[in-house]
Design an enzyme around this catalytic site. Structure first.
Site, PDB file in Angstrom:
ATOM      1  N   ASP A  10      11.145  10.975   6.680  1.00 46.17           N
ATOM      2  CA  ASP A  10      10.250   9.428   7.014  1.00 46.17           C
ATOM      3  C   ASP A  10       8.882   9.559   6.215  1.00 46.17           C
ATOM      4  O   ASP A  10       8.719  10.190   5.671  1.00 46.17           O
ATOM      5  CB  ASP A  10       9.824   9.371   8.655  1.00 46.17           C
ATOM      6  CG  ASP A  10       9.500   7.939   9.557  1.00 46.17           C
ATOM      7  OD1 ASP A  10       9.824   7.450   8.601  1.00 46.17           O
ATOM      8  OD2 ASP A  10       8.768   8.056  10.326  1.00 46.17           O
ATOM      9  N   GLY A  11       8.723   7.282   6.005  1.00 49.27           N
ATOM     10  CA  GLY A  11       7.648   7.737   4.523  1.00 49.27           C
ATOM     11  C   GLY A  11       6.607   6.340   5.928  1.00 49.27           C
ATOM     12  O   GLY A  11       7.116   5.877   6.925  1.00 49.27           O
ATOM     13  N   GLU A  50       9.410   6.289   2.151  1.00 52.58           N
ATOM     14  CA  GLU A  50      11.247   6.285   2.425  1.00 52.58           C
ATOM     15  C   GLU A  50      11.724   7.090   1.520  1.00 52.58           C
ATOM     16  O   GLU A  50      12.639   8.724   1.448  1.00 52.58           O
ATOM     17  CB  GLU A  50      11.576   5.236   3.309  1.00 52.58           C
ATOM     18  CG  GLU A  50      10.924   4.659   4.827  1.00 52.58           C
ATOM     19  CD  GLU A  50      11.029   4.970   5.626  1.00 52.58           C
ATOM     20  OE1 GLU A  50      11.729   6.423   5.567  1.00 52.58           O
ATOM     21  OE2 GLU A  50      10.632   4.610   6.316  1.00 52.58           O
ATOM     22  N   ASP A  73      14.968   7.342   8.808  1.00 53.85           N
ATOM     23  CA  ASP A  73      15.122   6.093  10.361  1.00 53.85           C
ATOM     24  C   ASP A  73      14.992   4.825   8.856  1.00 53.85           C
ATOM     25  O   ASP A  73      14.982   3.586   9.352  1.00 53.85           O
ATOM     26  CB  ASP A  73      14.189   6.126  10.972  1.00 53.85           C
ATOM     27  CG  ASP A  73      12.951   6.312  10.592  1.00 53.85           C
ATOM     28  OD1 ASP A  73      12.575   6.186   8.899  1.00 53.85           O
ATOM     29  OD2 ASP A  73      12.172   6.007  11.308  1.00 53.85           O
ATOM     30  N   HIS A 123      11.476   6.318  15.932  1.00 51.83           N
ATOM     31  CA  HIS A 123      10.635   5.814  17.311  1.00 51.83           C
ATOM     32  C   HIS A 123      11.208   5.744  18.225  1.00 51.83           C
ATOM     33  O   HIS A 123      11.761   5.158  19.205  1.00 51.83           O
ATOM     34  CB  HIS A 123       9.704   4.326  17.310  1.00 51.83           C
ATOM     35  CG  HIS A 123       8.818   4.877  16.325  1.00 51.83           C
ATOM     36  ND1 HIS A 123       7.609   5.978  15.651  1.00 51.83           N
ATOM     37  CD2 HIS A 123       8.263   4.431  14.699  1.00 51.83           C
ATOM     38  CE1 HIS A 123       7.236   5.171  14.394  1.00 51.83           C
ATOM     39  NE2 HIS A 123       8.342   3.994  13.987  1.00 51.83           N
TER      40      HIS A 123
END
Length: 159
Positions: A10-11, A50, A73, A123
C-alpha cells in the site's frame, strides 16, 4: 500457479503531492515467515508510493524466478500490469507517461520472477492490507523523510 510468496502493498500521500510513504508485508506461503518494510518521503504522490511498494517487495526477493502473488488496492498498478498497458508504454519509451523512472525499475525486477497480481478493495478489513496502510501512513509522518529525487526534480520543472 501455487505461489511461494505473497506480497501485500500500500502507498499513501497527504496532499497528493505531499509527504508520503509505502508499506509492504511479505509472507512465505506455508512457513512462519513474515517481514515488513516501509519508508517515508517528504514530497511525492500516492501512485508513486503504491508502485514503489510493489517494487520494494519484489526487490527483497533473493531467488530469481520466484512465484509471487502481489496483493494491492491500487487499480493504477494492478490494471497497468494485468491489462498490459505498461508493456505498451515501455515500447514507446514511456513517452508522456507519469512515473517512468519507477515503471522502468518495476519492469527490471518484474521480469526476474513469476508475478501475478490481485486487486483488493482498500480499507475493507483485509488484515495485511490494513497493516500496509498503517505502515505507509506511519512512514509518511516520520521526522526524517527520504527525498523522492526524481519526483521532486520533475516537480521543479513544472514550477
Amino acid at each position: 500457479m501455487s505461489h511461494q510468496v505473497h506480497i501485500y502493498t500500500d502507498g499513501a500521500a497527504k496532499g497528493n503531492p505531499g509527504p508520503g510513504g509505502y508499506g509492504v508485508v511479505m509472507e512465505w506461503v506455508g512457513k512462519p515467515y513474515r517481514k515488513e518494510f516501509y519508508e517515508g518521503f517528504r514530497h511525492t504522490t500516492n501512485n508513486r508510493m503504491e508502485l514503489l511498494a510493489v517494487i520494494v517487495g519484489l526487490e527483497k526477493l533473493k531467488n530469481p524466478n520466484t512465484k509471487v502473488l502481489v496483493v494491492s488496492d491500487s487499480k493504477y498498478v494492478v490494471d497497468s500490469v494485468d491489462k498490459k498497458w505498461v508493456f505498451g508504454w515501455e515500447k514507446k519509451g514511456f513517452l508522456g507517461k507519469k512515473n517512468p523512472d519507477l515503471w522502468k525499475r518495476f519492469l527490471l525486477i518484474y521480469k526476474k520472477h513469476q508475478v501475478d497480481f490481485k486487486w483488493i478493495k482498500g480499507h475493507n478489513n483485509h488484515p495485511q492490507n490494513e497493516r500496509c496502510d498503517e505502515l505507509a501512513v506511519m512512514a509518511s509522518t516520520q521526522q526524517q523523510l527520504s527525498v523522492d529525487k526524481f519526483y521532486e526534480k520533475e516537480d521543479e520543472r513544472l514550477l
